[in-house]
Write a protein that holds these residues in place. Sequence first.
Motif, PDB file in Angstrom:
ATOM      1  N   THR A  81       0.735  -1.170  -0.105  1.00  0.00           N
ATOM      2  CA  THR A  81      -0.037  -0.107  -0.007  1.00  0.00           C
ATOM      3  C   THR A  81       0.948   1.180  -0.172  1.00  0.00           C
ATOM      4  N   VAL A  82       0.455   2.285  -0.219  1.00  0.00           N
ATOM      5  CA  VAL A  82       1.391   3.778  -0.130  1.00  0.00           C
ATOM      6  C   VAL A  82       0.261   4.507   0.897  1.00  0.00           C
ATOM      7  N   GLY A  83       0.926   5.253   1.874  1.00  0.00           N
ATOM      8  CA  GLY A  83       0.437   6.141   2.726  1.00  0.00           C
ATOM      9  C   GLY A  83       1.312   6.505   3.981  1.00  0.00           C
ATOM     10  N   VAL A  84       0.755   7.257   4.660  1.00  0.00           N
ATOM     11  CA  VAL A  84       1.421   7.793   5.872  1.00  0.00           C
ATOM     12  C   VAL A  84       0.713   7.563   7.214  1.00  0.00           C
ATOM     13  N   HIS A  85       1.228   6.725   8.224  1.00  0.00           N
ATOM     14  CA  HIS A  85       0.650   6.415   9.348  1.00  0.00           C
ATOM     15  C   HIS A  85       0.240   7.909  10.287  1.00  0.00           C
ATOM     16  N   PRO A  86      -0.858   7.935  10.876  1.00  0.00           N
ATOM     17  CA  PRO A  86      -1.372   9.178  11.743  1.00  0.00           C
ATOM     18  C   PRO A  86      -0.009   9.332  12.725  1.00  0.00           C
ATOM     19  N   HIS A  87       0.716   8.548  13.021  1.00  0.00           N
ATOM     20  CA  HIS A  87       1.779   8.762  14.119  1.00  0.00           C
ATOM     21  C   HIS A  87       2.835   9.608  13.317  1.00  0.00           C
ATOM     22  N   HIS A  88       2.883   9.439  11.969  1.00  0.00           N
ATOM     23  CA  HIS A  88       4.071  10.212  11.358  1.00  0.00           C
ATOM     24  C   HIS A  88       3.650  11.570  10.615  1.00  0.00           C
ATOM     25  N   ALA A  89       2.174  11.908  10.557  1.00  0.00           N
ATOM     26  CA  ALA A  89       1.612  12.938   9.863  1.00  0.00           C
ATOM     27  C   ALA A  89       2.253  14.394   9.878  1.00  0.00           C
ATOM     28  N   HIS A  90       2.880  14.534  11.337  1.00  0.00           N
ATOM     29  CA  HIS A  90       3.454  15.888  11.548  1.00  0.00           C
ATOM     30  C   HIS A  90       4.856  16.021  10.917  1.00  0.00           C
ATOM     31  N   ILE A  93      -4.674   2.249   0.035  1.00  0.00           N
ATOM     32  CA  ILE A  93      -4.230   3.444   0.319  1.00  0.00           C
ATOM     33  C   ILE A  93      -4.161   3.700   2.031  1.00  0.00           C
ATOM     34  N   GLY A  94      -2.803   3.695   2.400  1.00  0.00           N
ATOM     35  CA  GLY A  94      -2.721   3.855   3.963  1.00  0.00           C
ATOM     36  C   GLY A  94      -1.579   3.157   4.405  1.00  0.00           C
ATOM     37  N   GLU A  95      -1.179   3.049   5.607  1.00  0.00           N
ATOM     38  CA  GLU A  95      -2.530   3.154   6.432  1.00  0.00           C
ATOM     39  C   GLU A  95      -2.364   4.801   6.769  1.00  0.00           C
ATOM     40  N   THR A  96      -3.669   5.160   7.045  1.00  0.00           N
ATOM     41  CA  THR A  96      -4.152   6.436   7.542  1.00  0.00           C
ATOM     42  C   THR A  96      -4.998   6.409   8.301  1.00  0.00           C
ATOM     43  N   GLY A  97      -5.545   7.700   9.221  1.00  0.00           N
ATOM     44  CA  GLY A  97      -6.580   7.462  10.092  1.00  0.00           C
ATOM     45  C   GLY A  97      -6.255   8.607  11.089  1.00  0.00           C
ATOM     46  N   LEU A  98      -6.634   8.353  12.250  1.00  0.00           N
ATOM     47  CA  LEU A  98      -6.520   9.075  13.549  1.00  0.00           C
ATOM     48  C   LEU A  98      -6.129   8.366  14.586  1.00  0.00           C
ATOM     49  N   ASP A  99      -5.239   8.723  15.262  1.00  0.00           N
ATOM     50  CA  ASP A  99      -4.652   8.126  16.528  1.00  0.00           C
ATOM     51  C   ASP A  99      -4.927   8.956  17.611  1.00  0.00           C
ATOM     52  N   PHE A 100      -5.925   9.171  18.590  1.00  0.00           N
ATOM     53  CA  PHE A 100      -5.911  10.121  19.875  1.00  0.00           C
ATOM     54  C   PHE A 100      -5.516   9.377  20.830  1.00  0.00           C
ATOM     55  N   TYR A 101      -4.944   8.119  20.927  1.00  0.00           N
ATOM     56  CA  TYR A 101      -4.513   7.609  22.091  1.00  0.00           C
ATOM     57  C   TYR A 101      -3.005   8.021  22.409  1.00  0.00           C
ATOM     58  N   TYR A 102      -2.223   7.914  21.121  1.00  0.00           N
ATOM     59  CA  TYR A 102      -0.949   8.152  21.495  1.00  0.00           C
ATOM     60  C   TYR A 102      -0.712   9.690  21.147  1.00  0.00           C
ATOM     61  N   LYS A 120       0.406  11.198  18.605  1.00  0.00           N
ATOM     62  CA  LYS A 120       1.857  11.770  18.126  1.00  0.00           C
ATOM     63  C   LYS A 120       1.959  12.831  17.619  1.00  0.00           C
ATOM     64  N   ALA A 121       0.869  13.060  16.552  1.00  0.00           N
ATOM     65  CA  ALA A 121       0.960  14.284  15.622  1.00  0.00           C
ATOM     66  C   ALA A 121      -0.313  15.096  16.111  1.00  0.00           C
ATOM     67  N   PRO A 122      -0.152  16.425  16.094  1.00  0.00           N
ATOM     68  CA  PRO A 122      -1.310  16.985  16.387  1.00  0.00           C
ATOM     69  C   PRO A 122      -2.603  16.689  15.595  1.00  0.00           C
ATOM     70  N   ARG A 123      -3.828  16.763  16.382  1.00  0.00           N
ATOM     71  CA  ARG A 123      -5.036  16.268  15.617  1.00  0.00           C
ATOM     72  C   ARG A 123      -5.374  16.738  14.490  1.00  0.00           C
ATOM     73  N   ASP A 124      -4.959  18.086  14.286  1.00  0.00           N
ATOM     74  CA  ASP A 124      -5.577  18.648  12.872  1.00  0.00           C
ATOM     75  C   ASP A 124      -4.867  18.179  11.768  1.00  0.00           C
ATOM     76  N   ILE A 125      -3.387  18.013  12.165  1.00  0.00           N
ATOM     77  CA  ILE A 125      -2.549  17.720  11.214  1.00  0.00           C
ATOM     78  C   ILE A 125      -2.789  16.073  10.720  1.00  0.00           C
ATOM     79  N   GLN A 126      -3.251  15.173  11.597  1.00  0.00           N
ATOM     80  CA  GLN A 126      -3.881  14.007  11.385  1.00  0.00           C
ATOM     81  C   GLN A 126      -4.870  14.067  10.496  1.00  0.00           C
ATOM     82  N   GLU A 127      -5.882  14.914  10.817  1.00  0.00           N
ATOM     83  CA  GLU A 127      -6.899  14.946   9.970  1.00  0.00           C
ATOM     84  C   GLU A 127      -6.807  15.487   8.548  1.00  0.00           C
ATOM     85  N   GLU A 128      -5.890  16.405   8.432  1.00  0.00           N
ATOM     86  CA  GLU A 128      -5.650  16.761   6.897  1.00  0.00           C
ATOM     87  C   GLU A 128      -4.895  15.633   6.445  1.00  0.00           C
ATOM     88  N   SER A 129      -4.067  14.987   6.725  1.00  0.00           N
ATOM     89  CA  SER A 129      -3.412  13.810   6.166  1.00  0.00           C
ATOM     90  C   SER A 129      -4.531  12.922   5.774  1.00  0.00           C
TER      91      SER A 129
END
Length: 262
Positions: A59-68, A91-100, A102-111
């Motif tokens: 697949t191709v994508g950026v994990h929410p941990h690395h979005a920032h 496409i992915g893995e992508t999504g939202l991780d609000f447990y860790y 690691k990246a600001p939530r708005d940046i996770q969402e944009e990604s």
Amino acid sequence: MLIDSHCHLDYPQLAADREGVLRRARAAGVGRMVNIATRSTDFDAVRVTAEQIDDVFCTVGVHPHHAHEEGENFSTEDLIKLAAHPKTVGIGETGLDFYYDKAPRDIQEESFRRHIRAAQATKLPLIIHSREAEEDTIRVLKSEGPSTGVMHCFSSRRILAEQALEIGFYISLSGILTFKKSQELRDIARDVPLDRLLVETDSPYLAPQPFRGKPCEPSYVVHTAQVLAEIKGVSPEEIGRQTTENFFRLFTKVKPLAPAGV
Ligand SMILES: [Zn+2]
Ligand SMILES: [Zn+2]
């Protein structure tokens, strides 16, 4: 046959013994493996692995941990271009991780939104990582319009499973299903229609019982399928048959040929 719909073969724990990992997977009846990308800098390696091995796709994508860290390294256009490769099947893995977080939530969402748009343009499935973000995951998906894909390594609350099924997504279960404390997840899995389930390892993480705490590898998907069979009251063979059929229905670029290299 079983399909490991989500693994990370290029992570050091698995790459160190790739031949052994692949041999054991095939011996366990794992007919396809999807090698999941998590950042732009690793994508070449992930793709090359898929190019080299017949039964491995990527697949191709950026994990929410690395979005920032990624900024806009992977624009929607970049994702679309890279997804044209014959072995890139999602496409992915992508999504939202609000447990860790690691990246600001708005940046996770944009990604996340960039990935959804790429999935819509390519008609490839999204591989969604969602943790402690049930409502926001659904809000973002619905606001971008129709797409399809899988809630990978599902371990969220029931509401996400229900809403994901409603908008046509699949639910993928990992070794977490086998953990003693996972009764709530087993209850959810019991209620998900069998034609909407996939299995995965997310290896090298989350080894199922009886290997919990050890590095995980694709062959262990057998143990998750076994527990799923018990939950559903069907044979492990039936779980293999049905989840494989589901996989090919969702991952339309992977053709259901005979298992390679067995
Ligand atoms: Zn994940
Ligand atoms: Zn993963």
